[in-house]
Design an enzyme around this catalytic site. Structure first.
Site, PDB file in Angstrom:
ATOM      1  CD  GLU A 137      36.705 -20.788 -53.338  1.00 63.12           C
ATOM      2  OE1 GLU A 137      36.737 -22.177 -53.439  1.00 63.12           O
ATOM      3  OE2 GLU A 137      35.636 -20.183 -53.784  1.00 63.12           O
ATOM      4  CD  GLU A 173      32.386 -19.828 -58.998  1.00 63.84           C
ATOM      5  OE1 GLU A 173      32.124 -20.942 -58.213  1.00 63.84           O
ATOM      6  OE2 GLU A 173      32.032 -18.769 -58.558  1.00 63.84           O
TER       7      GLU A 173
HETATM    8  C1  RAM Z   1      32.481 -18.434 -55.010  1.00 65.13           C
HETATM    9  C2  RAM Z   1      33.850 -17.770 -55.315  1.00 65.13           C
HETATM   10  C3  RAM Z   1      34.172 -16.221 -55.447  1.00 65.13           C
HETATM   11  C4  RAM Z   1      33.287 -15.269 -54.846  1.00 65.13           C
HETATM   12  C5  RAM Z   1      31.641 -15.935 -54.713  1.00 65.13           C
HETATM   13  C6  RAM Z   1      31.002 -14.983 -53.908  1.00 65.13           C
HETATM   14  O1  RAM Z   1      31.644 -18.636 -56.208  1.00 65.13           O
HETATM   15  O2  RAM Z   1      34.569 -17.888 -53.827  1.00 65.13           O
HETATM   16  O3  RAM Z   1      35.570 -16.082 -55.663  1.00 65.13           O
HETATM   17  O4  RAM Z   1      33.411 -14.375 -55.332  1.00 65.13           O
HETATM   18  O5  RAM Z   1      31.666 -17.114 -54.145  1.00 65.13           O
END
Ligand code: RAM
Length: 880
Positions: free
Chosen positions: A735, A473
């Protein structure tokens, strides 16, 4: 008085500057109370010595009255390409006496397109040799088409130049060499920008690396962001920008007699493959040390136009530090699990003893262990695997240079013999934003939280502000960036870093005026979601407030208004319900469901308010934005706010947005705070906030008389909390609150990063309220400090320092028995509003002098909760 920290375009001695009217800044230090600059003079010259000779000055500003020290426009002659300029500042202090001088330099890059004679070169696919039949121990070795490019050119010099500069960049990532010696210390150059609009070139001083006679310039180029995997796009190869890497380089040599010679990439360079058989930022790197750089195939000229080149405007990525292994655990013969004790971003350096030619050593990376083994499921498609095929012999060193991993653990298999801890090191790399902040207190868990925030910042400021560094990502998500940016500015000088990235944010805006979820754009075609797209408004404003960067605000302003117009056009009723993109809501909230229209409309109001304020700063009409802001606020109240101060949804984040963004009628604020507090207390002092709510949580509670609750959340060790992750060994911010739990184990591997900075946005509050460094609403770049030390929780002391754009600011407190000591530092020319919490405002002293009478105290006013002091610059210690 000392003048220090001279900067040109928010950088120290930049080499290869692209701005044609750069801005100059300096900082001041002075122990005297009330010290200030009363006037300054800037002079500039072509040589440092010439600064002393009036006739040789290129520019003399003359004595200019005033205290300005920040981002003063160059007003000298038009700048020439590839030229060094020296400048000096002289300052007069508050007594009118000449007080200090200091000098520095900057050097321009290639300012004009015509300066470039180089052409882009790369591999000619037609010239590739046939693929060798794989040998037994070579079965998975990638073929020459995937191998990194080794580009080469030889030239002779009759004499050494007096000055040599290499200007270079790549489609991909590159390392330049002169005569076999590495040029510079950049990693993963040229970094990642919206390449369709802009590729950054780098300038290197290579004067010492050239010699009389034969010289060789080489460069190794790998896929990087240009043609490698980016984001979660599974295409192979992903090729977001182009099919294959290339190089553009121009070596400019100046000789003593005034002559110049340019050696530039062109059809006369050669190309080869070499030991780096493949390299990808996410997949990892494959090095076959048995391979030399053989073959001299002709290069292909890819493109004769230099393309959208810009000079690198901010600090490059560097290996900033390295960490030793804290343990090496042998699991089987040849297989070891190494723990570096810290989740970090970078790569390992491995020394191999007694390798036999062809032995394959494989390194996998993981953030955490599961049942004692590296857990890699959460990396998704990012293989994060480096392979080294040994050439044999002793003391080989392997370190992949064209990949980057997020890891705490490395599994090394195929290693010959025993792996000693001293033979493996973690090399930590990130965009080298100068670290400017320190925070200190006496609670180890809070210190660990602060450290985790800092590590999350380091690891995710790699070319762009990314969400995560480990899985497939690593994107520049706007919401993550905007919620964390205030904390980032505390820890480091991120002015130039964000200003550069904002160009990608603005370029990503669609024709309808919508910012996107990510920048540079990968995969997201829709308009940005509420709180995501708003990053395009919030961050330019933050850079103005924190660093006084008016130019970036000016450059972003039209895009900011277009974003508001876009939302307004699709939501004439002023509740933001349409065109909400992927509408993530309060992303990764826990046990709560904040209504999306509440969140979106709150952000619509906040961004509109910022645009109104920005308009005032820039001297543009603001009435329209003020009226719109007032109308959105009314619409918010009508639709979502009850007479009892309740807010639709009733979640912590719903209250935090309503209170924090000033969307409630003043009479209902107290009730809303009570609802918010009740929700937290009813849960046993637990939070439910996701990315959007969490930055407001502790600040709003503290601002509304509930610092006790903010501290309770800070010290909470039960799930969900920061303390819970720390209790379970977190060395970075997770996260998700439930990334790992006692009751559920790991969250879904589909999305579970252990190094995300968003939930670390509480760092701003540690500096701003726990220690107490902030600025007043009207202040720019900390010109008027708001110092509010807030003793509380389990802490008996807290202290923070920030090297701000105007100089060093400090604030801290300690408590012993009933005595509170508060120390503050206010830089020259700045003032401070200091609030000392005490039940006895009259008892506040500096030494034996009552605070009201202390030198430098301009005003003292008792308040219900303490004593408010207005201070001039200086260092103070008060006791209460
Ligand atoms: C995931 C990650 C990222 C967030 C998006 C919406 O890919 O948590 O940090 O901003 O979602």
């Amino acid at each position: 008085m000392i003048v220090y920290g001279l900067q040109t375009e928010q950088r120290t001695e930049p080499l290869g500057l692209g701005e044609t009217s750069p801005r100059l800044s300096w900082k001041l230090r002075d122990a005297r109370r009330g010290a200030a600059q009363s006037a300054y003079r800037i002079t500039a010259a072509a040589r440092a010595d010439d600064l002393d000779t009036p006739a040789r000055l290129l520019w003399d500003s003359g004595r200019r009255a005033g205290g300005e020290t920040l981002l003063i426009d160059w007003d000298g002659p038009a700048l020439r390409s590839a030229t060094r300029y020296h400048w000096r500042v002289e300052v007069w202090d508050d007594t009118g006496a000449p007080a200090a001088t200091a000098q520095t330099w900057f050097e321009t890059g290639l300012l004009h397109r015509e300066d470039w004679t180089a052409v882009w070169i790369g591999r000619d696919p037609v010239a590739l040799p046939p693929v060798d039949p794989p040998t037994d121990d070579d079965l998975i070795s990638p073929g020459p088409a995937e191998a990194a490019l080794y580009l080469r050119h030889e030239f002779r010099l009759a004499r050494r130049p007096v000055r040599a500069r290499l200007h270079a960049t790549a489609r991909g990532v590159y390392e330049p060499y002169l005569n076999g010696e590495r040029v510079g210390d950049r990693e993963l150059a040229p970094g990642w920008t919206e390449y369709h609009h802009r590729i950054q070139y780098q300038t290197y001083d290579v004067t010492e690396q050239l010699r009389t006679g034969d010289n060789t310039i080489t460069a190794v180029v790998a896929d990087g962001w240009w043609s490698g995997y980016v984001g979660f796009d599974p295409r192979r190869p992903a090729r977001h920008y182009g099919a294959a890497p290339g190089l553009l380089a121009q070596l400019v040599l100046d000789f003593a007699d005034g002559s110049q010679r340019v050696i530039a990439t062109g059809g006369d360079w050669t190309e080869s493959d070499g030991p780096v058989r493949s390299a990808d930022l996410m997949m990892g790197q494959y090095v076959d040390a048995r391979r030399g750089v053989t073959g001299n195939r002709p290069v292909a000229v890819l493109d004769t136009a230099p393309g959208p080149l810009v000079a690198e405007p901010d600090a490059p990525i560097r290996v900033v530090t390295q960490l030793p292994a804290v343990s090496v655990d042998r699991r089987e013969p040849g297989r070891f699990v190494v723990d570096f004790g810290q989740n970090l971003v970078g790569r390992i350096r491995l020394r191999v003893h007694g390798g036999t030619a062809g032995r394959r050593i494989v390194v996998r990376h993981a953030e955490v262990l599961a049942d004692g083994e590296p857990y890699t499921l959460n990396l998704r498609r990012a293989a994060a695997t480096d392979t080294y095929v040994s050439a044999g012999g002793d003391g080989e060193v392997f370190e992949p240079q064209f990949t980057v991993h997020g890891f705490r653990y490395a599994e090394i298999s195929g290693y010959p013999g025993e792996l000693a801890p001293g033979d493996v090191t973690a090399r930590v790399l990130h965009s080298d934003t100068p670290w400017t902040g320190t925070f200190d207190c006496d609670d180890p868990a809070v210190m660990r939280l602060h450290a985790n925030i800092g590590w999350g910042q380091r690891g995710n400021f790699v070319a762009v502000p990314t969400d995560c560094p480990q899985r497939d990502e690593r994107l520049g998500w706007l919401a993550d960036a905007q919620v964390f940016a205030p904390t980032a500015t505390r820890n480091a000088d991120v002015s130039a870093f964000f200003a550069r990235w904002l160009r990608d944010v603005v370029d990503g805006q669609d024709d309808d005026g919508a910012f996107r979820d990510v920048a540079p754009i990968i995969a997201f075609e829709r308009e940005g979601a509420p709180a995501w797209g708003d990053g395009g408004v919030i961050i330019p404003w933050l850079l103005w407030r924190t660093y006084g960067d008016r130019r970036t605000l000016e450059r972003c302003f039209d895009a900011m208004t277009a974003w508001i117009d876009h939302i307004h056009r699709h939501n004439p009723g002023l509740l933001w319900q349409h065109r909400t993109g992927n509408s993530y809501g309060d992303w990764l909230q826990i046990d709560a469901d904040t209504p999306r229209d509440v969140l979106a409309t709150a952000y619509f109001a906040r961004s509109t308010q910022i645009v109104a304020e920005a308009a005032d700063v820039l001297g543009r009409p603001s009435a329209r934005w003020r009226q719109l802001h007032a109308a959105i606020t009314r619409a918010f109240q009508d639709a979502f706010v009850g007479d009892d101060g309740s807010v639709k949804g009733g979640t912590q984040t719903a209250y935090l947005l309503a209170i924090g963004f000033g969307l409630l009628p003043p009479a209902l604020v107290g009730d809303a705070v009570a609802h918010l507090a009740a929700d937290i207390e009813n849960r046993g002092n637990r939070l439910t906030t996701g990315f959007v709510g969490v930055p407001l949580l502790c600040p709003v509670l503290t601002d509304h008389g509930r610092a006790d609750l903010a501290y309770a959340l800070l010290h909470q060790r039960e799930y969900p909390s920061w303390g819970y992750s720390i209790r379970h060994g977190a060395t970075t911010i997770w996260e998700r609150w439930d990334g790992w739990t006692d009751h559920g184990g790991f969250q879904s591997a589909a999305m579970n990063s252990f190094n995300h900075y968003s939930l670390g946005s509480v760092g701003d509050w540690l500096y701003g309220r726990v220690a107490g460094i902030d600025q007043t609403a009207g202040s720019v770049a900390y010109s008027e400090l708001l110092l509010r030390p807030t003793p509380g929780g389990h802490l008996t002391r807290a202290h923070a320092e920030q090297e701000t754009a105007r100089g060093l600011v400090a604030c801290g407190w300690s408590r012993e028995d009933d005595r509170l000591t508060v120390t503050v530092t206010v830089p020259p020319g700045c003032t401070a509003e200091l609030h000392i919490p005490t039940s006895d405002p009259g008892g506040v002293h500096e030494g034996t002098v009552p605070a009201a009478e202390a030198d430098g105290v301009l005003r003292a006013e008792p308040e219900a909760t303490g004593l408010a002091l207005r201070l001039t610059s200086g260092r103070y210690t008060f006791t209460a």
